[in-house]
Design a protein around this motif. Structure first.
Motif, PDB file in Angstrom:
ATOM      1  N   LEU A  80       0.828  -1.206   0.000  1.00 41.56           N
ATOM      2  CA  LEU A  80       0.000   0.000   0.000  1.00 41.56           C
ATOM      3  C   LEU A  80       0.862   1.256   0.000  1.00 41.56           C
ATOM      4  O   LEU A  80       0.608   2.202  -0.758  1.00 41.56           O
ATOM      5  CB  LEU A  80      -0.933  -0.005   1.212  1.00 41.56           C
ATOM      6  CG  LEU A  80      -1.757   1.262   1.437  1.00 41.56           C
ATOM      7  CD1 LEU A  80      -2.693   1.525   0.259  1.00 41.56           C
ATOM      8  CD2 LEU A  80      -2.563   1.158   2.732  1.00 41.56           C
ATOM      9  N   VAL A  84       0.997   4.031  -2.990  1.00 43.36           N
ATOM     10  CA  VAL A  84       0.607   5.422  -2.697  1.00 43.36           C
ATOM     11  C   VAL A  84       1.653   6.401  -3.228  1.00 43.36           C
ATOM     12  O   VAL A  84       1.316   7.473  -3.749  1.00 43.36           O
ATOM     13  CB  VAL A  84       0.414   5.599  -1.174  1.00 43.36           C
ATOM     14  CG1 VAL A  84       0.392   7.077  -0.805  1.00 43.36           C
ATOM     15  CG2 VAL A  84      -0.888   4.943  -0.734  1.00 43.36           C
ATOM     16  N   VAL A 101      -2.885  11.190  -2.305  1.00 43.81           N
ATOM     17  CA  VAL A 101      -3.249   9.775  -2.419  1.00 43.81           C
ATOM     18  C   VAL A 101      -4.324   9.666  -3.484  1.00 43.81           C
ATOM     19  O   VAL A 101      -5.401  10.255  -3.347  1.00 43.81           O
ATOM     20  CB  VAL A 101      -3.759   9.216  -1.076  1.00 43.81           C
ATOM     21  CG1 VAL A 101      -4.186   7.760  -1.245  1.00 43.81           C
ATOM     22  CG2 VAL A 101      -2.694   9.338   0.000  1.00 43.81           C
ATOM     23  N   SER A 103      -6.912   7.520  -6.227  1.00 46.20           N
ATOM     24  CA  SER A 103      -7.832   6.382  -6.154  1.00 46.20           C
ATOM     25  C   SER A 103      -7.235   5.121  -6.769  1.00 46.20           C
ATOM     26  O   SER A 103      -7.432   4.017  -6.258  1.00 46.20           O
ATOM     27  CB  SER A 103      -9.149   6.735  -6.862  1.00 46.20           C
ATOM     28  OG  SER A 103      -8.906   7.091  -8.225  1.00 46.20           O
ATOM     29  N   ILE A 106      -5.190   3.041  -4.355  1.00 49.00           N
ATOM     30  CA  ILE A 106      -5.987   2.242  -3.420  1.00 49.00           C
ATOM     31  C   ILE A 106      -6.606   1.050  -4.137  1.00 49.00           C
ATOM     32  O   ILE A 106      -6.585  -0.084  -3.634  1.00 49.00           O
ATOM     33  CB  ILE A 106      -7.080   3.106  -2.766  1.00 49.00           C
ATOM     34  CG1 ILE A 106      -6.466   4.340  -2.101  1.00 49.00           C
ATOM     35  CG2 ILE A 106      -7.862   2.287  -1.752  1.00 49.00           C
ATOM     36  CD1 ILE A 106      -5.470   4.034  -1.005  1.00 49.00           C
ATOM     37  N   TYR A 107      -7.165   1.293  -5.338  1.00 50.92           N
ATOM     38  CA  TYR A 107      -7.801   0.203  -6.092  1.00 50.92           C
ATOM     39  C   TYR A 107      -6.789  -0.886  -6.452  1.00 50.92           C
ATOM     40  O   TYR A 107      -7.085  -2.080  -6.355  1.00 50.92           O
ATOM     41  CB  TYR A 107      -8.462   0.749  -7.352  1.00 50.92           C
ATOM     42  CG  TYR A 107      -9.681   1.603  -7.088  1.00 50.92           C
ATOM     43  CD1 TYR A 107     -10.544   1.300  -6.033  1.00 50.92           C
ATOM     44  CD2 TYR A 107      -9.987   2.703  -7.892  1.00 50.92           C
ATOM     45  CE1 TYR A 107     -11.667   2.075  -5.789  1.00 50.92           C
ATOM     46  CE2 TYR A 107     -11.107   3.478  -7.652  1.00 50.92           C
ATOM     47  CZ  TYR A 107     -11.947   3.166  -6.594  1.00 50.92           C
ATOM     48  OH  TYR A 107     -13.059   3.938  -6.352  1.00 50.92           O
ATOM     49  N   THR A 109      -4.010  -1.620  -4.924  1.00 54.41           N
ATOM     50  CA  THR A 109      -3.623  -2.347  -3.711  1.00 54.41           C
ATOM     51  C   THR A 109      -4.702  -3.345  -3.313  1.00 54.41           C
ATOM     52  O   THR A 109      -4.399  -4.501  -3.000  1.00 54.41           O
ATOM     53  CB  THR A 109      -3.378  -1.361  -2.554  1.00 54.41           C
ATOM     54  OG1 THR A 109      -2.365  -0.426  -2.951  1.00 54.41           O
ATOM     55  CG2 THR A 109      -2.914  -2.101  -1.307  1.00 54.41           C
TER      56      THR A 109
END
Length: 268
Positions: A80, A84, A101, A103, A106-107, A109
């Motif tokens: 993660l 990032v 950060v 999107s 995050i997706y 990860t």
């Protein structure tokens, strides 16, 4: 030892425990292929539903399966952090000065973490419901046709089963070394980066020594019992496929085919 799930066999009286090891290995392989197919949320829901049914039929608790993921939490957090800082596409969800950060970080990860969790849980179900000797025999039988081209099926099967068997042993040994070093004042959590690196080295060196020592003891024990991988061996237990084995493989193949169809149709 009770907190270790991956690689630990549980002698439960369940349908999955009584299945042929060859069928369980093939089901695992089909599901692994399905996991790597970009089928999106619908494909993952199909695989997750199959895993949930497998957990129920094997009489394994969800907590037991999740404990197998615990050793991988550090890698997931590390992944993660890397995403990032590296991935800078998509919508900016958090902006703190120069730091943002996005999107897609995050997706991406979550995409990898879900895959990893499914693979670990599937492997945990296999090792928890299959005796190490049955697992060795199942792998050997599946690799037997490749012996015609010189592949040492029995040796490979033995290596894989021993590796799976020693996972909980090495984790337990790691915890024992950490406790011993903590009692001597070694701090693995606090201090400068240099001090943390030295503390990790102080953990890795005795762990490697212990692993090689266990391997040497195992080799000596096998030789003392007359084990020779090159000689022809007879089997006390003969494997036989049943209806539940064929049904499980058929369902796993259908799930793999569904994932391929979802990926090709663009519904992912």
């Amino acid at each position: 030892m009770n907190n270790i799930a991956l690689g630990r066999y549980l002698p439960l009286d369940s349908i999955v425990n009584r299945m042929d090891p060859r069928a369980k290995i093939m089901i695992m392989l089909f599901l692994m292929i399905a996991i790597f197919i970009p089928a999106g949320i619908w494909g993952y829901l199909l695989i997750a539903a199959f895993i949930a049914v497998a957990l129920v039929l094997s009489k394994l608790s969800l907590g037991f399966a999740l404990r197998s993921i615990k050793p991988m939490l550090f890698m997931m957090v590390f992944l993660l952090v890397i995403n990032v800082f590296v991935i800078k596409t998509g919508t900016a969800w958090i902006q703190l000065g120069w730091f943002s950060v996005y999107s897609d970080a995050i997706y991406q990860t979550l995409y990898i973490v879900v895959r990893l969790m499914m693979m670990i849980i599937i492997t945990t179900i296999l090792t928890a419901t299959t005796k190490p000797l049955d697992l060795t025999l199942g792998i050997e039988k599946l690799l037997h046709p490749f012996e015609k081209i010189g592949l040492p099926a029995h040796i490979i099967a033995m290596m894989i089963s021993i590796a799976l068997r020693f996972i909980p042993t090495l984790i337990e040994e790691t915890q024992r070394i950490m406790n011993a070093q903590a009692s001597r004042g070694v701090d693995l959590e606090n201090g400068t980066m240099k001090e943390k690196v030295m503390a990790v080295l102080a953990l890795i060196v005795p762990l490697f020594v212990s692993a090689f020592d266990r391997a040497d003891q195992l080799a000596n024990a096998m030789e003392a019992r007359g084990y020779d991988p090159q000689r022809q061996r007879t089997r006390y237990k003969l494997l036989k496929m049943g209806g539940i084995d064929y049904a499980g493989m058929l369902i796993s193949v259908l799930i793999m085919a569904a994932c391929i169809a979802i990926s090709v149709s663009g519904l992912a």
